[in-house]
Design a protein around this motif. Structure first.
Motif, PDB file in Angstrom:
ATOM      1  N   ASP A  14       0.823  -1.219   0.000  1.00 32.37           N
ATOM      2  CA  ASP A  14       0.000   0.000   0.000  1.00 32.37           C
ATOM      3  C   ASP A  14       0.854   1.266   0.000  1.00 32.37           C
ATOM      4  O   ASP A  14       0.419   2.329   0.437  1.00 32.37           O
ATOM      5  CB  ASP A  14      -0.935   0.010   1.205  1.00 32.37           C
ATOM      6  N   TYR A  16       2.712   4.602  -1.315  1.00 30.03           N
ATOM      7  CA  TYR A  16       2.491   5.672  -2.293  1.00 30.03           C
ATOM      8  C   TYR A  16       3.695   6.601  -2.285  1.00 30.03           C
ATOM      9  O   TYR A  16       4.321   6.808  -1.249  1.00 30.03           O
ATOM     10  CB  TYR A  16       1.236   6.481  -1.958  1.00 30.03           C
ATOM     11  N   ARG A  24      -2.956  12.010  -3.761  1.00 29.80           N
ATOM     12  CA  ARG A  24      -2.255  10.847  -3.232  1.00 29.80           C
ATOM     13  C   ARG A  24      -2.833   9.528  -3.736  1.00 29.80           C
ATOM     14  O   ARG A  24      -2.115   8.555  -3.933  1.00 29.80           O
ATOM     15  CB  ARG A  24      -2.313  10.862  -1.700  1.00 29.80           C
ATOM     16  N   LYS A  25      -4.116   9.475  -3.964  1.00 27.52           N
ATOM     17  CA  LYS A  25      -4.748   8.246  -4.414  1.00 27.52           C
ATOM     18  C   LYS A  25      -4.695   8.087  -5.933  1.00 27.52           C
ATOM     19  O   LYS A  25      -5.240   7.142  -6.482  1.00 27.52           O
ATOM     20  CB  LYS A  25      -6.205   8.191  -3.943  1.00 27.52           C
ATOM     21  N   SER A  26      -4.047   9.015  -6.594  1.00 26.51           N
ATOM     22  CA  SER A  26      -3.939   8.917  -8.047  1.00 26.51           C
ATOM     23  C   SER A  26      -3.044   7.755  -8.432  1.00 26.51           C
ATOM     24  O   SER A  26      -2.077   7.426  -7.729  1.00 26.51           O
ATOM     25  CB  SER A  26      -3.378  10.214  -8.614  1.00 26.51           C
ATOM     26  N   GLU A  27      -3.358   7.113  -9.557  1.00 24.57           N
ATOM     27  CA  GLU A  27      -2.566   5.991 -10.042  1.00 24.57           C
ATOM     28  C   GLU A  27      -1.116   6.382 -10.254  1.00 24.57           C
ATOM     29  O   GLU A  27      -0.206   5.560 -10.136  1.00 24.57           O
ATOM     30  CB  GLU A  27      -3.171   5.472 -11.358  1.00 24.57           C
ATOM     31  N   TRP A  29       0.794   8.036  -8.416  1.00 22.72           N
ATOM     32  CA  TRP A  29       1.590   8.053  -7.192  1.00 22.72           C
ATOM     33  C   TRP A  29       1.693   6.683  -6.531  1.00 22.72           C
ATOM     34  O   TRP A  29       2.452   6.517  -5.590  1.00 22.72           O
ATOM     35  CB  TRP A  29       1.015   9.056  -6.197  1.00 22.72           C
ATOM     36  N   THR A  30       0.916   5.696  -6.984  1.00 26.97           N
ATOM     37  CA  THR A  30       0.993   4.365  -6.379  1.00 26.97           C
ATOM     38  C   THR A  30       2.340   3.729  -6.693  1.00 26.97           C
ATOM     39  O   THR A  30       2.850   3.836  -7.798  1.00 26.97           O
ATOM     40  CB  THR A  30      -0.137   3.465  -6.905  1.00 26.97           C
ATOM     41  N   SER A  32       3.221   0.320  -5.258  1.00 31.54           N
ATOM     42  CA  SER A  32       3.132  -0.945  -4.545  1.00 31.54           C
ATOM     43  C   SER A  32       4.268  -1.880  -4.933  1.00 31.54           C
ATOM     44  O   SER A  32       4.511  -2.134  -6.109  1.00 31.54           O
ATOM     45  CB  SER A  32       1.784  -1.607  -4.861  1.00 31.54           C
ATOM     46  N   ARG A  57       6.986   8.393 -11.801  1.00 29.36           N
ATOM     47  CA  ARG A  57       6.135   9.577 -11.979  1.00 29.36           C
ATOM     48  C   ARG A  57       5.965   9.936 -13.450  1.00 29.36           C
ATOM     49  O   ARG A  57       5.014  10.632 -13.813  1.00 29.36           O
ATOM     50  CB  ARG A  57       6.733  10.762 -11.219  1.00 29.36           C
TER      51      ARG A  57
END
Length: 458
Positions: A14, A16, A24-27, A29-30, A32, A57
């Motif tokens: 989880d 980021y 922050r929840k944008s794809e 910035w993930t 994993s 990025r």
């Protein structure tokens, strides 16, 4: 962290990247399971990690970024061993790095060149944040690493620019990659059960490993298989039609697969894959199943590099220290095929060049090799495996004979004539089996392959 085995740690599922709170929840910035690199002394390598963050990025997938991390970790290990900083890299350092990779004998010439290009790409980015340093440039620009750009045409006639550096080696330089052991395969399969984050990944990855081991196909060939190919194999005497890569026109070849493997694939298709497809159709109304057997979680065709990344991840998760790759499963399959045919020829006297050439021709029809010249090494590997196998069976036979001899002595002491005669029959039969187990196939053709090729040429 085992710094002797690897120079990275993996982030949590989880994790980021740092960014704006509302994004922050944008794809984008993930991150994993994204890798973080360290120097050999345990200090974090902030330069390479900043480059990896930049690549993520910029839109590169985490699996792609992790591949870059694996490639650059070799460069970081070399720099650590040499006591150098990244800012010290120059033409001579890259040449030394290339020689270091050649001495390891674990990478082909084309792979070494790819690693050098990855280092150059990293250095080109890194110099953008340095002040007063020119790390990479063309001749006459005063750069520490001097590159040249070469225009090349592809088979389709399209022109492209390729970066060149004199540290690169001929792409034909071979690497030493032996067949993977059955023990390591079992470890990787077990790791699939608990390392995957979803049931779909767990089932798909396990099926891919089993099919690679059971068919000896290449990574690219695996990605070309469709669901319909497996269904047709179920009604075609368990022979799977596979498109052959590295051959003009990619012709199909038929590969026998075991009933157990075929049933595993059919269950994956009917249950796990079907559930994933239904989820995608509910989530995206315009989703269309293209029929790829091993698709991504979004239903698209897998890339060969993703399969390589899978083996890298499984190796890391399982703690296996030796080299593992999809191609090593192919080596194992071909070696087993040669071994099986050598056993059939055993007892017919010396196996000559013609007989062994016939064996390799039959195996080549399964493996998709266009030339037999590159297959002679499998004879050497098969013979090595047979020698180990026969030595083990001979030791077991000797232990069994010792037990029988003791039982015969006890039967004689107790005057049990019937038991003595019965055990004697067993001993004599076991002795005959033991003698046969000591008889290795007389393989001399692989030592004569040079003269054989000269004869064909003449």
């Amino acid at each position: 962290m085992n710094l002797a085995a690897q120079l990275w740690l993996t982030s949590s599922s989880d994790f980021y990247l740092p960014g704006y709170g509302q994004l922050r929840k944008s794809e984008r910035w993930t991150a994993s399971r994204m890798r973080v690199l360290y120097w050999s002394d345990g200090l974090i390598c902030w330069q390479v990690n900043a480059y990896l963050i930049y690549r993520r990025r910029s839109g590169s997938a985490v699996s792609t970024v992790n591949t870059y991390a694996s490639e650059l970790s070799l460069f970081i290990r070399f720099m650590s061993d040499s006591g150098l900083r990244i800012e010290d890299v120059c033409d001579d350092v890259l040449v030394s790095f290339s020689d270091w990779l050649l001495q390891r004998k674990t990478a082909s010439g084309s792979h070494i060149n790819r690693l050098i290009l990855r280092v150059i790409s990293f250095l080109e980015w890194y110099q953008s944040i340095l002040v007063g340093k020119r790390l990479v440039g063309s001749l006459g620009q005063g750069a520490q690493v001097t590159i040249s750009l070469r225009m090349m045409k592809s088979q389709r006639g399209m022109a492209r620019v390729r970066t060149q550096h004199h540290s690169m080696v001929p792409g034909s330089v071979a690497r030493t990659v032996r067949p993977i052991s059955s023990t390591v395969i079992s470890v990787l399969l077990d790791t699939c059960e608990w390392a995957a984050k979803t049931h779909f990944r767990r089932s798909r990855d396990r099926c891919m490993l089993v099919l690679l081991a059971d068919s000896g196909i290449r990574r690219e060939e695996l990605t070309w298989i469709r669901v319909s190919d497996v269904v047709e194999a179920a009604s075609a005497e368990r022979k799977l039609a596979v498109r052959t890569s590295k051959r003009k026109g990619n012709p199909y070849r038929l590969i026998p697969i075991s009933g157990e493997t075929l049933n595993m694939l059919l269950e994956y298709i009917d249950v796990t894959r079907a559930i994933q497809v239904r989820k995608l159709k509910r989530k995206h109304r315009d989703f269309k199943d293209e029929g790829w057997l091993f698709c991504t979680r979004t239903g698209s065709k897998m890339a060969p590099s993703s399969i390589s990344q899978l083996f890298s991840d499984l190796r890391e998760e399982s703690g296996v220290t030796e080299r593992v790759s999809a191609h090593m499963l192919r080596h194992r399959y071909i070696t087993l095929q040669v071994m099986a045919r050598l056993r059939l020829l055993n007892g017919r006297g010396i196996i000559g060049v013609e007989a062994l050439t016939t064996v390799l021709s039959k195996v080549a029809s399964l493996s998709g090799h266009s030339s037999l010249e590159s297959m002679w090494r499998y004879v050497d590997w098969a013979y090595d495996e047979l020698e180990i196998e026969h030595t083990d069976s001979a030791n077991v036979a000797d232990e069994a004979l010792d037990v029988i001899e003791r039982l015969i002595g006890e039967a004689e002491n107790s005057s049990n004539v019937f038991l003595t005669e019965s055990l004697t029959i067993v001993r004599d039969a076991l002795s005959q089996l033991g003698m046969k187990s000591y008889e290795l196939p007389s393989v001399v053709a692989h030592s004569l392959r040079g003269s054989a090729s000269q004869t064909r040429d003449n």
